[in-house]
Design a protein around this motif. Structure first.
Motif, short mmCIF file in Angstrom:
data_model
loop_
_atom_site.label_atom_id
_atom_site.label_comp_id
_atom_site.label_asym_id
_atom_site.label_seq_id
_atom_site.Cartn_x
_atom_site.Cartn_y
_atom_site.Cartn_z
N VAL A 54 0.78 -1.09 -0.10
CA VAL A 54 0.17 -0.04 0.01
C VAL A 54 0.80 1.24 0.03
O VAL A 54 0.63 1.96 -0.91
CB VAL A 54 -1.08 -0.13 1.26
N MET A 55 1.80 1.32 0.91
CA MET A 55 2.72 2.30 0.98
C MET A 55 3.49 2.78 -0.47
O MET A 55 3.57 3.71 -0.82
CB MET A 55 3.83 2.35 2.12
N LEU A 56 4.19 1.46 -1.01
CA LEU A 56 4.89 1.57 -2.25
C LEU A 56 3.97 2.20 -3.31
O LEU A 56 4.18 2.88 -4.18
CB LEU A 56 5.29 0.27 -2.46
N ALA A 57 2.58 1.58 -3.45
CA ALA A 57 1.61 2.14 -4.38
C ALA A 57 1.26 3.58 -4.32
O ALA A 57 1.31 4.34 -5.14
CB ALA A 57 0.60 1.15 -4.33
N LEU A 58 1.11 3.91 -3.08
CA LEU A 58 0.91 5.40 -2.88
C LEU A 58 2.02 6.32 -3.19
O LEU A 58 2.10 7.20 -3.88
CB LEU A 58 0.50 5.55 -1.49
N GLY A 59 3.11 5.79 -2.93
CA GLY A 59 4.32 6.36 -3.31
C GLY A 59 4.54 6.87 -4.80
O GLY A 59 4.93 7.54 -5.44
N ILE A 60 4.41 5.60 -5.46
CA ILE A 60 4.47 5.45 -6.81
C ILE A 60 3.50 6.32 -7.63
O ILE A 60 3.71 6.90 -8.54
CB ILE A 60 4.21 4.07 -7.61
N ARG A 61 2.27 6.11 -7.03
CA ARG A 61 0.94 6.90 -7.71
C ARG A 61 1.37 8.49 -7.15
O ARG A 61 1.16 9.29 -8.45
CB ARG A 61 -0.22 6.65 -7.07
N LEU A 62 1.96 8.90 -6.27
CA LEU A 62 2.26 10.24 -6.06
C LEU A 62 3.38 10.72 -6.75
O LEU A 62 3.28 11.97 -7.55
CB LEU A 62 2.74 10.68 -4.58
N ALA A 63 4.41 9.90 -7.41
CA ALA A 63 5.53 10.08 -8.01
C ALA A 63 5.00 10.45 -9.59
O ALA A 63 5.63 11.14 -10.25
CB ALA A 63 6.53 9.12 -8.00
N LEU A 64 4.21 9.70 -9.94
CA LEU A 64 3.67 9.62 -11.39
C LEU A 64 2.64 10.79 -11.62
O LEU A 64 2.17 11.03 -12.71
CB LEU A 64 2.96 8.14 -11.80
N SER A 65 2.05 11.56 -10.47
CA SER A 65 1.25 12.49 -10.65
C SER A 65 1.69 13.85 -11.36
O SER A 65 2.86 13.95 -11.26
CB SER A 65 0.72 12.70 -9.29
N ARG A 66 0.67 14.26 -11.87
CA ARG A 66 1.08 15.64 -12.61
C ARG A 66 0.35 16.94 -12.02
O ARG A 66 -0.67 16.45 -11.54
CB ARG A 66 0.70 15.42 -14.31
N ARG A 67 0.97 17.95 -12.03
CA ARG A 67 0.41 19.07 -11.34
C ARG A 67 -0.84 19.37 -12.29
O ARG A 67 -1.97 19.68 -11.64
CB ARG A 67 1.45 20.15 -11.70
N ASP A 68 -0.92 19.37 -13.81
CA ASP A 68 -2.16 19.87 -14.24
C ASP A 68 -3.22 18.60 -14.19
O ASP A 68 -4.63 19.11 -14.51
CB ASP A 68 -1.67 20.09 -15.87
N ALA A 69 -2.83 17.55 -13.77
CA ALA A 69 -4.04 16.40 -13.25
C ALA A 69 -5.15 16.78 -12.24
O ALA A 69 -5.76 15.98 -11.91
CB ALA A 69 -3.46 15.00 -13.50
N VAL A 70 -4.38 17.55 -11.33
CA VAL A 70 -5.01 17.84 -10.09
C VAL A 70 -6.33 18.50 -10.12
O VAL A 70 -6.59 19.62 -10.84
CB VAL A 70 -4.26 18.57 -8.97
#
Length: 195
Positions: free
Chosen positions: A179-195
């Motif tokens: 769960v922690m790894l997935a949350l970290g990877i999800r955050l790393a892949l997030s883009r500022r314009d996708a928020v």
């Protein structure tokens, strides 16, 4: 109430550490939400919206922190069965609080959510803008606190049952790490314009 990173971390911490650790996690997230409320009220979150560099720095530090927590949980050995919340449990209430607070503080999506969501309900003609931000942020915090506290107690009960089955203890640690790894990877892949 929608499942998200806070939901997943509260459940994972409660199952592996007991309801008290889950509540400490809940209060940690609440501290992070309160900090983001203050940042939004005083305009500091606008920096993340306007500066790609600031957004990326916060995003990468937050992702690295979550990935670190995930790897740590995956590599942790579980030599014997311990009941959640017992002295032998691996996460203390204090560390759960600070991990949750840091996770929330280092998530730029939380900051941008406050910047995008709260202003829709701010009306300068009805009084001081900062006070309105604070009231809305605290209301958001209280709703999250009640829901996450309920999840912590419920998941903590599941953790007590699971601890009586030795093979589930190993699964609990692995699931928490994933769960922690997935949350970290999800955050790393997030883009500022996708928020």
């Amino acid at each position: 109430m929608a499942p998200g990173p806070d939901f997943a971390m509260v459940v994972a911490r409660s199952v592996t550490g007991g309801w008290r650790v889950g509540l400490a996690t809940t209060f940690g997230f609440s501290a992070g939400v309160f900090a983001h409320t203050l940042f939004a009220a005083f305009g500091l979150n606008a920096l993340l919206l306007t500066s790609a560099l600031a957004f990326d720095i916060v995003k990468w530090v937050g992702a690295a922190y979550l990935i670190f927590l995930g790897v740590k949980a995956l590599l942790e050995r579980t030599p014997h069965v311990t009941l959640p919340g017992s002295a032998a449990s691996n996460v203390t209430q204090r560390s759960a609080f600070w991990q949750a607070a840091l996770t929330d503080l280092l998530n730029p999506k939380v900051a941008l959510f406050f910047l995008a969501f709260l202003p829709q309900f701010i009306h300068p003609e009805r009084g001081p803008v900062v006070a309105q931000f604070l009231v809305l942020g605290v209301l958001f915090l209280l709703v999250g606190l009640v829901w996450d506290a309920f999840l912590a107690v419920l998941a903590g009960r599941v953790g007590v049952w699971a601890a009586r089955h030795p093979w589930l203890v190993v699964v609990q640690n692995r699931v928490s790490g994933v769960v922690m790894l997935a949350l970290g990877i999800r955050l790393a892949l997030s883009r500022r314009d996708a928020v």
